[in-house]
Design an enzyme around this catalytic site. Sequence first.
Site, PDB file in Angstrom:
ATOM      1  N   PRO A 117      -9.757  10.209   1.287  1.00 38.48           N
ATOM      2  CA  PRO A 117     -10.435  10.029   2.575  1.00 38.48           C
ATOM      3  C   PRO A 117      -9.498   9.339   3.546  1.00 38.48           C
ATOM      4  O   PRO A 117      -8.990   8.261   3.253  1.00 38.48           O
ATOM      5  CB  PRO A 117     -11.636   9.138   2.212  1.00 38.48           C
ATOM      6  CG  PRO A 117     -11.220   8.421   0.970  1.00 38.48           C
ATOM      7  CD  PRO A 117     -10.260   9.316   0.240  1.00 38.48           C
ATOM      8  N   CYS A 174      -9.189  -0.151   1.874  1.00 41.22           N
ATOM      9  CA  CYS A 174      -8.611  -0.039   3.215  1.00 41.22           C
ATOM     10  C   CYS A 174      -7.959  -1.358   3.622  1.00 41.22           C
ATOM     11  O   CYS A 174      -8.609  -2.410   3.640  1.00 41.22           O
ATOM     12  CB  CYS A 174      -9.676   0.338   4.234  1.00 41.22           C
ATOM     13  SG  CYS A 174      -8.995   0.517   5.900  1.00 41.22           S
ATOM     14  N   LYS A 201     -12.859   3.368  -4.743  1.00 38.99           N
ATOM     15  CA  LYS A 201     -11.424   3.443  -4.460  1.00 38.99           C
ATOM     16  C   LYS A 201     -10.956   2.050  -4.046  1.00 38.99           C
ATOM     17  O   LYS A 201     -11.573   1.417  -3.183  1.00 38.99           O
ATOM     18  CB  LYS A 201     -11.115   4.449  -3.352  1.00 38.99           C
ATOM     19  CG  LYS A 201      -9.609   4.587  -3.076  1.00 38.99           C
ATOM     20  CD  LYS A 201      -9.310   5.747  -2.150  1.00 38.99           C
ATOM     21  CE  LYS A 201      -7.796   5.996  -2.087  1.00 38.99           C
ATOM     22  NZ  LYS A 201      -7.102   5.070  -1.186  1.00 38.99           N
ATOM     23  N   GLY A 244      -1.007   7.205  -4.388  1.00 42.11           N
ATOM     24  CA  GLY A 244       0.116   6.524  -3.768  1.00 42.11           C
ATOM     25  C   GLY A 244       1.433   7.230  -4.003  1.00 42.11           C
ATOM     26  O   GLY A 244       1.910   7.313  -5.133  1.00 42.11           O
ATOM     27  N   ASP A 245       1.996   7.792  -2.926  1.00 37.49           N
ATOM     28  CA  ASP A 245       3.355   8.351  -2.920  1.00 37.49           C
ATOM     29  C   ASP A 245       3.517   9.681  -3.645  1.00 37.49           C
ATOM     30  O   ASP A 245       4.649  10.106  -3.869  1.00 37.49           O
ATOM     31  CB  ASP A 245       4.366   7.353  -3.507  1.00 37.49           C
ATOM     32  CG  ASP A 245       4.527   6.100  -2.664  1.00 37.49           C
ATOM     33  OD1 ASP A 245       3.971   6.063  -1.556  1.00 37.49           O
ATOM     34  OD2 ASP A 245       5.206   5.160  -3.122  1.00 37.49           O
ATOM     35  N   ARG A 254      -1.456  11.238   2.424  1.00 38.27           N
ATOM     36  CA  ARG A 254      -0.558  11.558   3.541  1.00 38.27           C
ATOM     37  C   ARG A 254       0.251  12.833   3.325  1.00 38.27           C
ATOM     38  O   ARG A 254       0.556  13.544   4.282  1.00 38.27           O
ATOM     39  CB  ARG A 254       0.376  10.369   3.789  1.00 38.27           C
ATOM     40  CG  ARG A 254      -0.326   9.170   4.412  1.00 38.27           C
ATOM     41  CD  ARG A 254       0.567   7.952   4.515  1.00 38.27           C
ATOM     42  NE  ARG A 254       0.868   7.387   3.204  1.00 38.27           N
ATOM     43  CZ  ARG A 254       1.742   6.408   2.997  1.00 38.27           C
ATOM     44  NH1 ARG A 254       2.433   5.921   4.020  1.00 38.27           N
ATOM     45  NH2 ARG A 254       1.946   5.932   1.784  1.00 38.27           N
TER      46      ARG A 254
END
Length: 329
Positions: free
Chosen positions: A18, A102, A141, A205-206, A229
């Site tokens: 999200p 977040c 999360k 992550g990544d 991302r």
Amino acid sequence: MVKIGTIELGDFPLLLAPMEDVSDPPFRAVCKANGADLMYTEFISSEGLIRDAAKSVQKLDIFEYERPIGIQLFGSDIETMRVCAEIATRANPDLIDINYGCPVKNVACRGAGAALLQDVPKMVKMTEAVVKATHLPVTVKTRLGWDDNTKNILEVAERLQDIGIQALTVHGRTRVQMYKGEADWTLIGRLKENPRTTIPIFGNGDIDSPEKAREYKNRYGVDGIMIGRASIGYPWIFDEIKHFLRTGEHRSAPTLADRIAVCKQHLEFSIRWKGEKVGIFEMRRHYTNYFKGMENFKPFRQRLVLADTLAEIAGILDEICDAYEVVAV
């Protein structure tokens, strides 16, 4: 088979993270078409939802083609989160997700998101209230901890599992790190090794390539991977990872025609969801990502951002195709 409640997600599901102002229904549509197994709404403010704020309410929009899909909530007040879990349940998602990860200031400094990592008892009470407020599976999360001195994810995972969450996604950074530095999956791996852990654990992550997805899958033993991302402007990453895990070979990279076709689909979904004026406006943030790495693209991007009708944008996209095909020859 990885399952969240009765939701079957396959042997190694890939989840779309999200992302605020990114993972709306049009973006989710193109990611679903390109292999995402589970998706979530943008995170929804419990305070906004309980006040019936238009932006928060609109984020509840979900469509049949998106399933399975979760609605993600965040907030700092336990009772407000409980009521919002009831509201979100009526929107008929497949699950409810709570955001305890977040890191941005206007969320964390109000006691929501990653701020709850500093108050695990409150996090547990809030989660329990949400679990009791819905018949749907509840997932969470979060991050490794608030900072390097408080990486408490192992404790958090056990306590949240004990009060009924049915899956946990962990981003391999602390709140203090924000999105800087390299994500550390070591504790995520330890979480999977913990014999007390019985729920699915997803790493985040990544992950930006099929090779990295396979490496982290094998090294840390996670049940699946959440991608954020790396999917922006590149929804093909889900199918590319699946193909690589299955065959050990790479899919061909998307052609310019592929990029234009998916960009058009994204735009059409956006207009269908919010109408032509708003749909075109909100699509403007995506053009740079769809055509990242193309030389001398700036004039086209400027024209796309200024265009205000579907016909005008379609014409510019056709021009892009023609211009770059000529260059390629």
